[in-house]
Design a protein around this motif. Structure first.
Motif, PDB file in Angstrom:
ATOM      1  N   MET A   1      -7.431   5.700 -11.123  1.00  0.00           N
ATOM      2  CA  MET A   1      -8.528   5.204 -11.937  1.00  0.00           C
ATOM      3  C   MET A   1      -8.962   6.291 -12.919  1.00  0.00           C
ATOM      4  O   MET A   1      -9.166   7.434 -12.542  1.00  0.00           O
ATOM      5  CB  MET A   1      -9.698   4.813 -11.032  1.00  0.00           C
ATOM      6  CG  MET A   1     -10.887   4.307 -11.783  1.00  0.00           C
ATOM      7  SD  MET A   1     -12.121   3.764 -10.595  1.00  0.00           S
ATOM      8  CE  MET A   1     -13.363   3.241 -11.704  1.00  0.00           C
ATOM      9  N   THR A   2      -9.077   5.930 -14.164  1.00  0.00           N
ATOM     10  CA  THR A   2      -9.467   6.882 -15.204  1.00  0.00           C
ATOM     11  C   THR A   2     -10.984   6.984 -15.264  1.00  0.00           C
ATOM     12  O   THR A   2     -11.684   5.968 -15.241  1.00  0.00           O
ATOM     13  CB  THR A   2      -8.923   6.441 -16.574  1.00  0.00           C
ATOM     14  OG1 THR A   2      -7.507   6.310 -16.472  1.00  0.00           O
ATOM     15  CG2 THR A   2      -9.259   7.449 -17.641  1.00  0.00           C
ATOM     16  N   VAL A   3     -11.473   8.192 -15.371  1.00  0.00           N
ATOM     17  CA  VAL A   3     -12.908   8.420 -15.484  1.00  0.00           C
ATOM     18  C   VAL A   3     -13.298   8.433 -16.957  1.00  0.00           C
ATOM     19  O   VAL A   3     -12.460   8.594 -17.839  1.00  0.00           O
ATOM     20  CB  VAL A   3     -13.329   9.738 -14.801  1.00  0.00           C
ATOM     21  CG1 VAL A   3     -13.129   9.642 -13.291  1.00  0.00           C
ATOM     22  CG2 VAL A   3     -12.587  10.921 -15.372  1.00  0.00           C
ATOM     23  N   THR A   4     -14.606   8.277 -17.197  1.00  0.00           N
ATOM     24  CA  THR A   4     -15.117   8.200 -18.560  1.00  0.00           C
ATOM     25  C   THR A   4     -16.225   9.217 -18.775  1.00  0.00           C
ATOM     26  O   THR A   4     -17.104   9.378 -17.927  1.00  0.00           O
ATOM     27  CB  THR A   4     -15.672   6.792 -18.849  1.00  0.00           C
ATOM     28  OG1 THR A   4     -14.646   5.826 -18.628  1.00  0.00           O
ATOM     29  CG2 THR A   4     -16.179   6.668 -20.281  1.00  0.00           C
ATOM     30  N   LEU A   5     -16.169   9.867 -19.924  1.00  0.00           N
ATOM     31  CA  LEU A   5     -17.266  10.718 -20.391  1.00  0.00           C
ATOM     32  C   LEU A   5     -17.988   9.943 -21.479  1.00  0.00           C
ATOM     33  O   LEU A   5     -17.417   9.669 -22.542  1.00  0.00           O
ATOM     34  CB  LEU A   5     -16.745  12.045 -20.944  1.00  0.00           C
ATOM     35  CG  LEU A   5     -17.760  12.948 -21.660  1.00  0.00           C
ATOM     36  CD1 LEU A   5     -18.954  13.275 -20.785  1.00  0.00           C
ATOM     37  CD2 LEU A   5     -17.088  14.225 -22.140  1.00  0.00           C
ATOM     38  N   VAL A   6     -19.220   9.549 -21.193  1.00  0.00           N
ATOM     39  CA  VAL A   6     -20.072   8.883 -22.166  1.00  0.00           C
ATOM     40  C   VAL A   6     -20.946   9.956 -22.784  1.00  0.00           C
ATOM     41  O   VAL A   6     -21.689  10.644 -22.077  1.00  0.00           O
ATOM     42  CB  VAL A   6     -20.961   7.802 -21.513  1.00  0.00           C
ATOM     43  CG1 VAL A   6     -21.902   7.176 -22.544  1.00  0.00           C
ATOM     44  CG2 VAL A   6     -20.118   6.748 -20.829  1.00  0.00           C
ATOM     45  N   CYS A   7     -20.846  10.115 -24.077  1.00  0.00           N
ATOM     46  CA  CYS A   7     -21.610  11.142 -24.775  1.00  0.00           C
ATOM     47  C   CYS A   7     -22.680  10.463 -25.617  1.00  0.00           C
ATOM     48  O   CYS A   7     -22.384   9.826 -26.623  1.00  0.00           O
ATOM     49  CB  CYS A   7     -20.675  11.972 -25.642  1.00  0.00           C
ATOM     50  SG  CYS A   7     -21.476  13.400 -26.345  1.00  0.00           S
ATOM     51  N   LEU A   8     -23.946  10.585 -25.180  1.00  0.00           N
ATOM     52  CA  LEU A   8     -25.072  10.023 -25.913  1.00  0.00           C
ATOM     53  C   LEU A   8     -25.549  11.042 -26.933  1.00  0.00           C
ATOM     54  O   LEU A   8     -25.812  12.189 -26.587  1.00  0.00           O
ATOM     55  CB  LEU A   8     -26.216   9.671 -24.968  1.00  0.00           C
ATOM     56  CG  LEU A   8     -25.909   8.669 -23.867  1.00  0.00           C
ATOM     57  CD1 LEU A   8     -27.147   8.449 -23.002  1.00  0.00           C
ATOM     58  CD2 LEU A   8     -25.407   7.365 -24.430  1.00  0.00           C
ATOM     59  N   SER A   9     -25.675  10.605 -28.184  1.00  0.00           N
ATOM     60  CA  SER A   9     -26.120  11.483 -29.261  1.00  0.00           C
ATOM     61  C   SER A   9     -27.266  10.815 -30.002  1.00  0.00           C
ATOM     62  O   SER A   9     -27.233   9.606 -30.241  1.00  0.00           O
ATOM     63  CB  SER A   9     -24.983  11.748 -30.256  1.00  0.00           C
ATOM     64  OG  SER A   9     -23.883  12.351 -29.616  1.00  0.00           O
ATOM     65  N   GLY A  10     -28.260  11.609 -30.381  1.00  0.00           N
ATOM     66  CA  GLY A  10     -29.375  11.072 -31.147  1.00  0.00           C
ATOM     67  C   GLY A  10     -30.511  12.068 -31.207  1.00  0.00           C
ATOM     68  O   GLY A  10     -30.608  12.969 -30.380  1.00  0.00           O
ATOM     69  N   LEU A  11     -31.358  11.885 -32.181  1.00  0.00           N
ATOM     70  CA  LEU A  11     -32.525  12.751 -32.322  1.00  0.00           C
ATOM     71  C   LEU A  11     -33.446  12.612 -31.113  1.00  0.00           C
ATOM     72  O   LEU A  11     -33.425  11.589 -30.419  1.00  0.00           O
ATOM     73  CB  LEU A  11     -33.294  12.392 -33.595  1.00  0.00           C
ATOM     74  CG  LEU A  11     -32.660  12.821 -34.909  1.00  0.00           C
ATOM     75  CD1 LEU A  11     -33.405  12.195 -36.091  1.00  0.00           C
ATOM     76  CD2 LEU A  11     -32.633  14.335 -35.031  1.00  0.00           C
ATOM     77  N   PRO A  12     -34.283  13.616 -30.847  1.00  0.00           N
ATOM     78  CA  PRO A  12     -35.286  13.466 -29.794  1.00  0.00           C
ATOM     79  C   PRO A  12     -36.124  12.211 -30.033  1.00  0.00           C
ATOM     80  O   PRO A  12     -36.463  11.882 -31.169  1.00  0.00           O
ATOM     81  CB  PRO A  12     -36.128  14.735 -29.943  1.00  0.00           C
ATOM     82  CG  PRO A  12     -35.184  15.748 -30.529  1.00  0.00           C
ATOM     83  CD  PRO A  12     -34.332  14.949 -31.483  1.00  0.00           C
ATOM     84  N   GLY A  13     -36.400  11.501 -28.956  1.00  0.00           N
ATOM     85  CA  GLY A  13     -37.225  10.307 -29.040  1.00  0.00           C
ATOM     86  C   GLY A  13     -36.463   9.021 -29.292  1.00  0.00           C
ATOM     87  O   GLY A  13     -37.068   7.960 -29.405  1.00  0.00           O
ATOM     88  N   THR A  14     -35.135   9.088 -29.369  1.00  0.00           N
ATOM     89  CA  THR A  14     -34.361   7.864 -29.586  1.00  0.00           C
ATOM     90  C   THR A  14     -34.008   7.161 -28.278  1.00  0.00           C
ATOM     91  O   THR A  14     -33.456   6.071 -28.309  1.00  0.00           O
ATOM     92  CB  THR A  14     -33.071   8.134 -30.383  1.00  0.00           C
ATOM     93  OG1 THR A  14     -32.299   9.132 -29.707  1.00  0.00           O
ATOM     94  CG2 THR A  14     -33.382   8.571 -31.809  1.00  0.00           C
ATOM     95  N   GLY A  15     -34.315   7.780 -27.145  1.00  0.00           N
ATOM     96  CA  GLY A  15     -34.097   7.133 -25.861  1.00  0.00           C
ATOM     97  C   GLY A  15     -32.898   7.620 -25.073  1.00  0.00           C
ATOM     98  O   GLY A  15     -32.494   6.975 -24.101  1.00  0.00           O
ATOM     99  N   LYS A  16     -32.338   8.754 -25.449  1.00  0.00           N
ATOM    100  CA  LYS A  16     -31.134   9.253 -24.765  1.00  0.00           C
ATOM    101  C   LYS A  16     -31.338   9.412 -23.262  1.00  0.00           C
ATOM    102  O   LYS A  16     -30.545   8.914 -22.470  1.00  0.00           O
ATOM    103  CB  LYS A  16     -30.690  10.596 -25.359  1.00  0.00           C
ATOM    104  CG  LYS A  16     -30.191  10.534 -26.773  1.00  0.00           C
ATOM    105  CD  LYS A  16     -29.770  11.897 -27.286  1.00  0.00           C
ATOM    106  CE  LYS A  16     -30.833  12.967 -27.155  1.00  0.00           C
ATOM    107  NZ  LYS A  16     -32.072  12.725 -27.910  1.00  0.00           N
ATOM    108  N   SER A  17     -32.376  10.111 -22.877  1.00  0.00           N
ATOM    109  CA  SER A  17     -32.590  10.390 -21.454  1.00  0.00           C
ATOM    110  C   SER A  17     -32.917   9.130 -20.672  1.00  0.00           C
ATOM    111  O   SER A  17     -32.443   8.953 -19.543  1.00  0.00           O
ATOM    112  CB  SER A  17     -33.694  11.435 -21.269  1.00  0.00           C
ATOM    113  OG  SER A  17     -33.293  12.659 -21.847  1.00  0.00           O
TER     114      SER A  17
END
Length: 171
Positions: A1-17
Protein backbone atom coordinates in the motif's frame (compact mmCIF):
# COMPACT_ATOMS: atom_id res chain seq x y z
CA UNK A 1 0.00 0.00 0.00
CA UNK A 2 1.38 3.39 -1.00
CA UNK A 3 1.40 6.13 1.60
CA UNK A 4 0.52 9.76 0.90
CA UNK A 5 2.07 13.04 1.95
CA UNK A 6 -0.62 15.72 1.96
CA UNK A 7 1.00 19.14 2.00
CA UNK A 8 -1.35 21.93 3.11
CA UNK A 9 -0.21 25.39 2.05
CA UNK A 10 -1.77 28.76 2.78
CA UNK A 11 -1.44 32.01 4.63
CA UNK A 12 -2.10 32.07 8.38
CA UNK A 13 -5.82 32.03 9.07
CA UNK A 14 -6.84 30.06 5.98
CA UNK A 15 -7.66 26.98 8.06
CA UNK A 16 -4.60 24.76 7.59
CA UNK A 17 -4.40 23.51 11.16
CA UNK A 18 -8.14 23.01 11.52
CA UNK A 19 -8.32 21.04 8.29
CA UNK A 20 -5.13 19.12 9.10
CA UNK A 21 -6.46 18.06 12.52
CA UNK A 22 -9.76 16.84 11.09
CA UNK A 23 -8.20 15.20 8.03
CA UNK A 24 -5.62 13.32 10.11
CA UNK A 25 -8.35 12.04 12.41
CA UNK A 26 -10.54 10.99 9.49
CA UNK A 27 -7.88 9.08 7.53
CA UNK A 28 -5.60 7.98 10.39
CA UNK A 29 -2.64 10.08 9.22
CA UNK A 30 0.11 11.70 11.22
CA UNK A 31 -0.44 15.48 11.52
CA UNK A 32 2.85 17.39 11.42
CA UNK A 33 2.55 21.05 12.37
CA UNK A 34 5.49 23.35 11.68
CA UNK A 35 4.30 25.85 14.32
CA UNK A 36 4.79 23.23 17.06
CA UNK A 37 8.26 22.28 15.82
CA UNK A 38 9.43 25.88 15.44
CA UNK A 39 8.11 26.81 18.89
CA UNK A 40 9.89 23.82 20.41
CA UNK A 41 13.08 25.02 18.72
CA UNK A 42 12.58 28.50 20.18
CA UNK A 43 11.95 27.02 23.64
CA UNK A 44 14.96 24.71 23.50
CA UNK A 45 17.67 25.37 26.06
CA UNK A 46 20.24 24.54 23.40
CA UNK A 47 19.47 27.40 21.06
CA UNK A 48 19.09 31.12 20.92
CA UNK A 49 16.81 31.62 17.97
CA UNK A 50 15.72 34.73 16.17
CA UNK A 51 14.95 33.74 12.63
CA UNK A 52 14.51 30.00 12.16
CA UNK A 53 14.84 30.37 8.38
CA UNK A 54 14.07 26.89 7.07
CA UNK A 55 15.07 25.00 10.23
CA UNK A 56 11.53 24.08 11.22
CA UNK A 57 10.70 22.93 7.71
CA UNK A 58 13.90 20.83 7.51
CA UNK A 59 13.16 19.19 10.86
CA UNK A 60 9.55 18.50 9.95
CA UNK A 61 10.53 17.08 6.56
CA UNK A 62 12.92 14.66 8.26
CA UNK A 63 10.13 13.47 10.56
CA UNK A 64 7.74 13.21 7.60
CA UNK A 65 10.22 11.08 5.65
CA UNK A 66 10.67 8.71 8.59
CA UNK A 67 6.90 8.39 9.08
CA UNK A 68 6.28 7.78 5.38
CA UNK A 69 9.01 5.11 5.32
CA UNK A 70 7.26 3.43 8.28
CA UNK A 71 3.99 3.32 6.35
CA UNK A 72 2.13 6.31 7.78
CA UNK A 73 0.20 8.84 5.73
CA UNK A 74 1.33 12.35 6.67
CA UNK A 75 -0.48 15.68 6.70
CA UNK A 76 2.04 18.54 6.66
CA UNK A 77 0.66 21.81 8.02
CA UNK A 78 2.89 24.71 6.91
CA UNK A 79 2.48 28.08 5.20
CA UNK A 80 4.80 27.03 2.33
CA UNK A 81 4.85 30.58 0.98
CA UNK A 82 7.17 30.13 -1.99
CA UNK A 83 8.13 27.51 -4.56
CA UNK A 84 11.30 26.53 -2.68
CA UNK A 85 9.36 25.40 0.40
CA UNK A 86 6.84 23.49 -1.71
CA UNK A 87 9.57 21.73 -3.68
CA UNK A 88 11.13 20.56 -0.41
CA UNK A 89 7.97 18.63 0.46
CA UNK A 90 7.71 17.22 -3.04
CA UNK A 91 11.28 15.98 -2.69
CA UNK A 92 10.36 14.14 0.52
CA UNK A 93 7.59 12.31 -1.33
CA UNK A 94 9.88 11.47 -4.24
CA UNK A 95 12.68 10.26 -1.95
CA UNK A 96 10.35 7.97 0.04
CA UNK A 97 8.20 6.76 -2.86
CA UNK A 98 5.09 8.33 -1.31
CA UNK A 99 2.25 9.80 -3.29
CA UNK A 100 2.18 13.58 -3.04
CA UNK A 101 -0.87 15.80 -2.80
CA UNK A 102 -0.41 19.59 -2.73
CA UNK A 103 -3.43 21.42 -1.34
CA UNK A 104 -3.52 25.21 -1.60
CA UNK A 105 -5.85 26.85 0.90
CA UNK A 106 -7.09 30.40 0.49
CA UNK A 107 -9.84 32.50 2.00
CA UNK A 108 -11.11 34.82 -0.72
CA UNK A 109 -13.54 36.47 1.72
CA UNK A 110 -11.17 39.09 3.11
CA UNK A 111 -13.45 39.99 6.03
CA UNK A 112 -13.80 36.35 7.07
CA UNK A 113 -10.05 35.81 6.74
CA UNK A 114 -9.29 38.88 8.85
CA UNK A 115 -11.82 37.83 11.52
CA UNK A 116 -10.13 34.41 11.73
CA UNK A 117 -6.67 35.93 12.10
CA UNK A 118 -7.77 38.47 14.70
CA UNK A 119 -10.04 36.10 16.62
CA UNK A 120 -7.89 33.06 17.13
CA UNK A 121 -5.87 32.07 20.16
CA UNK A 122 -2.59 30.16 19.98
CA UNK A 123 -2.98 26.40 20.35
CA UNK A 124 0.78 25.88 20.66
CA UNK A 125 1.99 27.11 24.08
CA UNK A 126 4.21 30.16 23.74
CA UNK A 127 3.46 30.67 20.05
CA UNK A 128 3.01 34.29 19.00
CA UNK A 129 0.44 34.58 16.25
CA UNK A 130 0.76 37.13 13.45
CA UNK A 131 -1.69 40.01 13.33
CA UNK A 132 -3.62 40.94 10.19
CA UNK A 133 -0.98 43.41 9.00
CA UNK A 134 1.73 40.74 9.31
CA UNK A 135 -0.36 38.21 7.39
CA UNK A 136 -1.00 40.69 4.59
CA UNK A 137 2.69 41.68 4.45
CA UNK A 138 3.84 38.05 4.27
CA UNK A 139 5.75 36.91 1.21
CA UNK A 140 3.34 34.65 -0.67
CA UNK A 141 3.60 33.27 -4.19
CA UNK A 142 0.39 31.96 -5.76
CA UNK A 143 0.34 28.17 -5.94
CA UNK A 144 -1.11 27.55 -9.39
CA UNK A 145 0.45 24.08 -9.59
CA UNK A 146 -1.31 22.68 -6.52
CA UNK A 147 -3.27 19.46 -7.03
CA UNK A 148 -6.27 20.87 -5.21
CA UNK A 149 -7.37 24.45 -4.45
CA UNK A 150 -9.87 25.10 -1.68
CA UNK A 151 -11.35 28.47 -0.75
CA UNK A 152 -12.06 27.98 2.95
CA UNK A 153 -14.21 31.10 2.98
CA UNK A 154 -16.66 29.36 0.65
CA UNK A 155 -16.24 25.66 1.52
CA UNK A 156 -17.33 24.19 4.86
CA UNK A 157 -14.74 22.37 6.97
CA UNK A 158 -16.26 18.91 6.49
CA UNK A 159 -16.50 19.45 2.73
CA UNK A 160 -12.86 20.54 2.56
CA UNK A 161 -11.76 17.48 4.55
CA UNK A 162 -13.91 15.19 2.38
CA UNK A 163 -12.42 16.63 -0.83
CA UNK A 164 -8.88 16.04 0.37
CA UNK A 165 -9.66 12.54 1.67
CA UNK A 166 -11.23 11.69 -1.70
CA UNK A 167 -8.14 12.91 -3.56
CA UNK A 168 -5.98 10.80 -1.25
CA UNK A 169 -7.96 7.73 -2.33
CA UNK A 170 -7.73 8.68 -6.03
CA UNK A 171 -3.97 9.13 -6.19
Amino acid sequence: MTVTLVCLSGLPGTGKSTIARHLAARVGALWLRVDAVEQAMRDSHMTVVGDLADGGYAALQAVAAAALEQGFDVVADCVNPVAETRVGWQAVSARTGARHLDVALTCADRDKHRARVEGRAPEVPGLGLPDWAAVMARDWSPFDGADLHIDTGAVALEDAVARIAERMREN
